[in-house]
Motif scaffolding. Sequence first.
Motif, PDB file in Angstrom:
ATOM      1  N   ILE A  62       0.851  -1.203   0.000  1.00  0.00           N
ATOM      2  CA  ILE A  62       0.000   0.000   0.000  1.00  0.00           C
ATOM      3  C   ILE A  62       0.883   1.248   0.000  1.00  0.00           C
ATOM      4  O   ILE A  62       1.863   1.339   0.726  1.00  0.00           O
ATOM      5  CB  ILE A  62      -0.935   0.014   1.223  1.00  0.00           C
ATOM      6  CG1 ILE A  62      -1.964  -1.122   1.108  1.00  0.00           C
ATOM      7  CG2 ILE A  62      -1.639   1.367   1.350  1.00  0.00           C
ATOM      8  CD1 ILE A  62      -2.870  -1.243   2.325  1.00  0.00           C
ATOM      9  N   ASP A  63       0.528   2.208  -0.844  1.00  0.00           N
ATOM     10  CA  ASP A  63       1.240   3.482  -0.886  1.00  0.00           C
ATOM     11  C   ASP A  63       0.560   4.426   0.093  1.00  0.00           C
ATOM     12  O   ASP A  63      -0.478   5.028  -0.207  1.00  0.00           O
ATOM     13  CB  ASP A  63       1.198   4.061  -2.306  1.00  0.00           C
ATOM     14  CG  ASP A  63       2.076   5.302  -2.433  1.00  0.00           C
ATOM     15  OD1 ASP A  63       2.359   5.946  -1.406  1.00  0.00           O
ATOM     16  OD2 ASP A  63       2.483   5.620  -3.562  1.00  0.00           O
ATOM     17  N   TRP A  64       1.136   4.559   1.293  1.00  0.00           N
ATOM     18  CA  TRP A  64       0.508   5.363   2.341  1.00  0.00           C
ATOM     19  C   TRP A  64       0.555   6.851   2.022  1.00  0.00           C
ATOM     20  O   TRP A  64      -0.296   7.616   2.485  1.00  0.00           O
ATOM     21  CB  TRP A  64       1.184   5.069   3.685  1.00  0.00           C
ATOM     22  CG  TRP A  64       0.964   3.640   4.100  1.00  0.00           C
ATOM     23  CD1 TRP A  64       1.858   2.629   4.074  1.00  0.00           C
ATOM     24  CD2 TRP A  64      -0.278   3.073   4.558  1.00  0.00           C
ATOM     25  NE1 TRP A  64       1.285   1.461   4.488  1.00  0.00           N
ATOM     26  CE2 TRP A  64      -0.036   1.701   4.797  1.00  0.00           C
ATOM     27  CE3 TRP A  64      -1.558   3.569   4.785  1.00  0.00           C
ATOM     28  CZ2 TRP A  64      -1.023   0.837   5.259  1.00  0.00           C
ATOM     29  CZ3 TRP A  64      -2.545   2.708   5.254  1.00  0.00           C
ATOM     30  CH2 TRP A  64      -2.278   1.360   5.482  1.00  0.00           C
ATOM     31  N   ARG A  65       1.511   7.253   1.244  1.00  0.00           N
ATOM     32  CA  ARG A  65       1.558   8.665   0.832  1.00  0.00           C
ATOM     33  C   ARG A  65       0.363   8.983  -0.061  1.00  0.00           C
ATOM     34  O   ARG A  65      -0.269  10.041   0.087  1.00  0.00           O
ATOM     35  CB  ARG A  65       2.862   8.946   0.093  1.00  0.00           C
ATOM     36  CG  ARG A  65       3.022  10.400  -0.323  1.00  0.00           C
ATOM     37  CD  ARG A  65       4.400  10.649  -0.908  1.00  0.00           C
ATOM     38  NE  ARG A  65       5.434  10.453   0.094  1.00  0.00           N
ATOM     39  CZ  ARG A  65       6.737  10.593  -0.150  1.00  0.00           C
ATOM     40  NH1 ARG A  65       7.147  10.932  -1.373  1.00  0.00           N
ATOM     41  NH2 ARG A  65       7.627  10.409   0.800  1.00  0.00           N
ATOM     42  N   PHE A  67      -2.463   7.409   0.028  1.00  0.00           N
ATOM     43  CA  PHE A  67      -3.636   7.373   0.909  1.00  0.00           C
ATOM     44  C   PHE A  67      -3.813   8.710   1.631  1.00  0.00           C
ATOM     45  O   PHE A  67      -4.934   9.238   1.755  1.00  0.00           O
ATOM     46  CB  PHE A  67      -3.491   6.250   1.931  1.00  0.00           C
ATOM     47  CG  PHE A  67      -4.552   6.263   2.993  1.00  0.00           C
ATOM     48  CD1 PHE A  67      -5.850   5.826   2.710  1.00  0.00           C
ATOM     49  CD2 PHE A  67      -4.283   6.737   4.270  1.00  0.00           C
ATOM     50  CE1 PHE A  67      -6.841   5.846   3.685  1.00  0.00           C
ATOM     51  CE2 PHE A  67      -5.262   6.764   5.254  1.00  0.00           C
ATOM     52  CZ  PHE A  67      -6.548   6.318   4.958  1.00  0.00           C
ATOM     53  N   GLY A  68      -2.672   9.270   2.085  1.00  0.00           N
ATOM     54  CA  GLY A  68      -2.741  10.552   2.785  1.00  0.00           C
ATOM     55  C   GLY A  68      -3.265  11.670   1.910  1.00  0.00           C
ATOM     56  O   GLY A  68      -3.918  12.603   2.392  1.00  0.00           O
ATOM     57  N   TYR A  73      -7.088   3.707  -0.788  1.00  0.00           N
ATOM     58  CA  TYR A  73      -5.949   2.790  -0.748  1.00  0.00           C
ATOM     59  C   TYR A  73      -5.518   2.423  -2.173  1.00  0.00           C
ATOM     60  O   TYR A  73      -6.340   1.996  -2.984  1.00  0.00           O
ATOM     61  CB  TYR A  73      -6.310   1.515   0.026  1.00  0.00           C
ATOM     62  CG  TYR A  73      -6.576   1.757   1.488  1.00  0.00           C
ATOM     63  CD1 TYR A  73      -5.523   2.018   2.368  1.00  0.00           C
ATOM     64  CD2 TYR A  73      -7.871   1.711   1.992  1.00  0.00           C
ATOM     65  CE1 TYR A  73      -5.770   2.237   3.717  1.00  0.00           C
ATOM     66  CE2 TYR A  73      -8.125   1.927   3.338  1.00  0.00           C
ATOM     67  CZ  TYR A  73      -7.073   2.191   4.191  1.00  0.00           C
ATOM     68  OH  TYR A  73      -7.322   2.416   5.531  1.00  0.00           O
TER      69      TYR A  73
END
Length: 302
Positions: A62-65, A67-68, A73
């Motif tokens: 998952i690319d949390w950046r 998501f932010g 997701y």
Amino acid sequence: MAARSKSLSDPTALAKFGGLEVVAKLLVEGYMIGQHKSPFKGSSVEFVEHRQYYPGDEIKHIDWRAFGKTGHYYVKEYEEETNLRSYLIVDCSGSMAYHGATISKFNYARQLAAALAYLLLAQRDACGLITFDTKIADRWEPSTNRLSFYQIVKLLEARQPGKETQLSEVFPQILPTLKRRSLIFMISDCFDRIEPLAAALKLFRAARHEVVLFQVVAPEEEEFSFKHPTQFRNLERAGHNVLADPYRLRKQYLDNYRQFCEELAKQCGNAGVDYLKLRTDDPYDKALGAFLDGRARRKGRG
């Protein structure tokens, strides 16, 4: 630190640091640190694109950046890199034994080969070795095994310049033994007649190999700086010595030499061969940078 950095740029000073293995590691790691890059990433995959996350996908992708920024997701998708399969082909003929104020052309060539082997294997590329004079002397098939580096170094350190050769006759011996399309690094002083040498290089390209030719020369060959009557010894023919006045020969020699190098570069360009001339006082960084730039171009074309 400054003195160490200066030594790394001087091939003759570097030869005092130790064997090929030690110097190759110093060169590659020092060069990559200087470029703020590292060949030791431990991964052979490249990021391609994002796609939406679905249940069952691994959370670690998952690319949390993303998501932010989006509140959704997304998963990073990757594809395997196409690793290079390469051969280092090193000229061990008699003319490579020449040295003046610097290390010999042969010592420069085998140190360059060792550094390239270390860099290739660090990037998980398969690397092999072929040395030759009048015929193939050593052969190590390409492998991604890091232990291959030590075998390549062992072969290079054991090899010494041999007999007279003609590249245009040896290269056709080598070509049929290359069973798969490869990236070929040829390291030689290239002393041969231009036309048959160019024809031999074209055979490699016709077989769909990519070729990088490093022509290794000594400063004395470039400048013909001899000033007093000098005895010139043929390194490829025992007992063949000529006493000459360098002052009278200098202009004709330099004209012929420059014409030869210019024609070699032209023929390489016509054949689709990457060409770089290296003096034995040139830092090895020049060749490492040329290889990495060339690889980036090939990836761009792919």
